[in-house]
Design a protein around this motif. Structure first.
Motif, PDB file in Angstrom:
ATOM      1  N   TYR A 163       0.826  -1.207   0.000  1.00 34.28           N
ATOM      2  CA  TYR A 163       0.000   0.000   0.000  1.00 34.28           C
ATOM      3  C   TYR A 163       0.863   1.260   0.000  1.00 34.28           C
ATOM      4  CZ  TYR A 163      -4.077  -2.903   0.818  1.00 34.28           C
ATOM      5  OH  TYR A 163      -5.074  -3.842   0.683  1.00 34.28           O
ATOM      6  N   ALA A 164       2.049   1.176   0.608  1.00 36.39           N
ATOM      7  CA  ALA A 164       2.956   2.328   0.585  1.00 36.39           C
ATOM      8  C   ALA A 164       3.385   2.656  -0.836  1.00 36.39           C
ATOM      9  CB  ALA A 164       4.171   2.063   1.468  1.00 36.39           C
ATOM     10  N   LEU A 165       3.484   1.648  -1.688  1.00 34.70           N
ATOM     11  CA  LEU A 165       3.855   1.890  -3.082  1.00 34.70           C
ATOM     12  C   LEU A 165       2.833   2.768  -3.800  1.00 34.70           C
ATOM     13  CD1 LEU A 165       5.036  -1.726  -3.939  1.00 34.70           C
ATOM     14  CD2 LEU A 165       6.506   0.275  -3.650  1.00 34.70           C
ATOM     15  N   THR A 166       1.592   2.783  -3.317  1.00 38.14           N
ATOM     16  CA  THR A 166       0.566   3.608  -3.970  1.00 38.14           C
ATOM     17  C   THR A 166       0.802   5.091  -3.744  1.00 38.14           C
ATOM     18  OG1 THR A 166      -1.053   3.666  -2.125  1.00 38.14           O
ATOM     19  CG2 THR A 166      -1.107   1.744  -3.573  1.00 38.14           C
ATOM     20  N   LEU A 167       1.685   5.439  -2.805  1.00 43.79           N
ATOM     21  CA  LEU A 167       2.044   6.846  -2.633  1.00 43.79           C
ATOM     22  C   LEU A 167       2.603   7.437  -3.919  1.00 43.79           C
ATOM     23  CD1 LEU A 167       3.742   6.507   0.854  1.00 43.79           C
ATOM     24  CD2 LEU A 167       1.762   7.977   0.394  1.00 43.79           C
ATOM     25  N   PHE A 168       3.162   6.575  -4.778  1.00 48.06           N
ATOM     26  CA  PHE A 168       3.806   7.026  -6.003  1.00 48.06           C
ATOM     27  C   PHE A 168       2.984   6.691  -7.248  1.00 48.06           C
ATOM     28  CE2 PHE A 168       6.900   6.038  -2.736  1.00 48.06           C
ATOM     29  CZ  PHE A 168       7.545   7.256  -2.606  1.00 48.06           C
ATOM     30  N   SER A 169       1.712   6.407  -7.070  1.00 48.13           N
ATOM     31  CA  SER A 169       0.827   6.173  -8.208  1.00 48.13           C
ATOM     32  C   SER A 169       0.259   7.501  -8.694  1.00 48.13           C
ATOM     33  CB  SER A 169      -0.323   5.247  -7.805  1.00 48.13           C
ATOM     34  OG  SER A 169       0.155   3.968  -7.467  1.00 48.13           O
ATOM     35  N   PRO A 170       0.020   7.625  -9.991  1.00 50.62           N
ATOM     36  CA  PRO A 170      -0.539   8.878 -10.523  1.00 50.62           C
ATOM     37  C   PRO A 170      -2.034   8.986 -10.255  1.00 50.62           C
ATOM     38  CG  PRO A 170      -0.256   7.290 -12.286  1.00 50.62           C
ATOM     39  CD  PRO A 170       0.315   6.644 -11.053  1.00 50.62           C
TER      40      PRO A 170
END
Length: 290
Positions: A181-188
């Motif tokens: 879920y932390a990876l979604t911090l860098f989703s557009p």
């Protein structure tokens, strides 16, 4: 990359410029507000009085940062009520990391989440420090100093929790749950708009580069604590669509959310709705008046 031309005042922006700025501001404001809402759930439940007070102060800081960004969105006529209390839940753009319910009674969850978020927040703010939009650029400095304290708090607790096998196992469980879920911090929020954010110089770095910087920092640090970050083992060349780079079904940035978010939204808007409010009382100064 050449320095971007300074963008004009809010009312002089083109539609494309305004859209790009709004998308960037919603990323900033919604993240800060929602993670602050989650932090408040630890009041009188943290393991020590000092940690209870520290997380309360961090939550207060995040609310203040959210206010700084929401205030800029009001340049085009929106009110605070429009942006927070009356905006439909499915229109928010925070990362789904921020909305997840805490694992019941698990302080490791709060600390891991704070660390992953705070490192990303520092990278994001650095990419905004020379923003071509002066009203964003002028507020970054007010936030950076406070974020340094948030990160220090998280790292001190991580190191403390990883000193013993039992508590390190709880940290590992939290990391396994939260890292995707932390990876979604860098989703557009929108790929075309996000490209424009960088082209206009509103933010200096593309999300994929910021994500790589984040991985380069968090992975070695977590591994130094004898934690495993298998999900971060990426090929040397990758992009936002790499097939081996799985994200959760609910990213947040694209307005897809977990059930946890809708429950949280109902909780924090309940009093406003029940009292039949049409506006929110402002208890902080307008940042432009300070």
């Amino acid at each position: 990359m050449a320095a971007a031309e300074t963008l004009p005042e809010p009312q002089e922006l083109s539609d494309e410029e305004r859209e790009a700025i709004e998308h960037q501001l919603y990323r900033l404001a919604d993240d800060e507000f929602v993670i602050a809402e989650r932090y408040t759930e630890w009041q009188v439940r943290a393991p020590t009085l000092e940690s209870d007070l520290a997380l309360a102060n961090i939550a207060q800081d995040e609310y203040g940062h959210a206010r700084l960004w929401y205030d800029l969105l009001q340049d085009w006529g929106a009110t605070e009520s429009d942006l927070i209390w009356e905006r439909p839940a499915d229109e928010w753009r925070h990362s789904s990391l921020c909305e997840l319910e805490f694992a019941e009674g698990d302080w490791a969850d709060a600390i891991v989440r704070s660390y992953l978020y705070d490192v990303a927040e520092d990278i994001r703010l650095q990419a905004l420090a020379d923003s071509s939009y002066p009203r964003i650029r002028d507020r970054v400095g007010k936030i950076l100093g406070e974020e340094d304290y948030h990160r220090e708090h998280a790292q001190n607790w991580l190191e403390r929790l990883c000193e013993e096998d039992d508590s390190r196992a709880r940290v590992q469980d939290a990391l396994d749950r939260l890292f995707p879920y932390a990876l979604t911090l860098f989703s557009p929020t929108d790929e075309e708009v996000d490209d424009r954010i960088v082209e206009l110089g509103i933010r200096s770095e593309p999300l994929v580069i910021m994500r790589e910087e984040w991985l380069d920092e968090v992975v070695p640090y977590l591994e130094s604590l004898d934690l495993s970050v298998d999900d971060a083992e990426l090929p040397e060349q990758y992009d936002l669509h790499h097939s081996a780079f799985d994200l959760p079904a609910e990213v947040g940035r694209d307005q897809s959310h977990t059930d946890d978010w809708f429950d949280l939204y109902d909780d924090f808007t309940h009093t406003y709705s029940e009292l039949g409010r049409e506006s929110a009382n402002r208890i902080m100064k307008d940042p432009d008046d300070e």
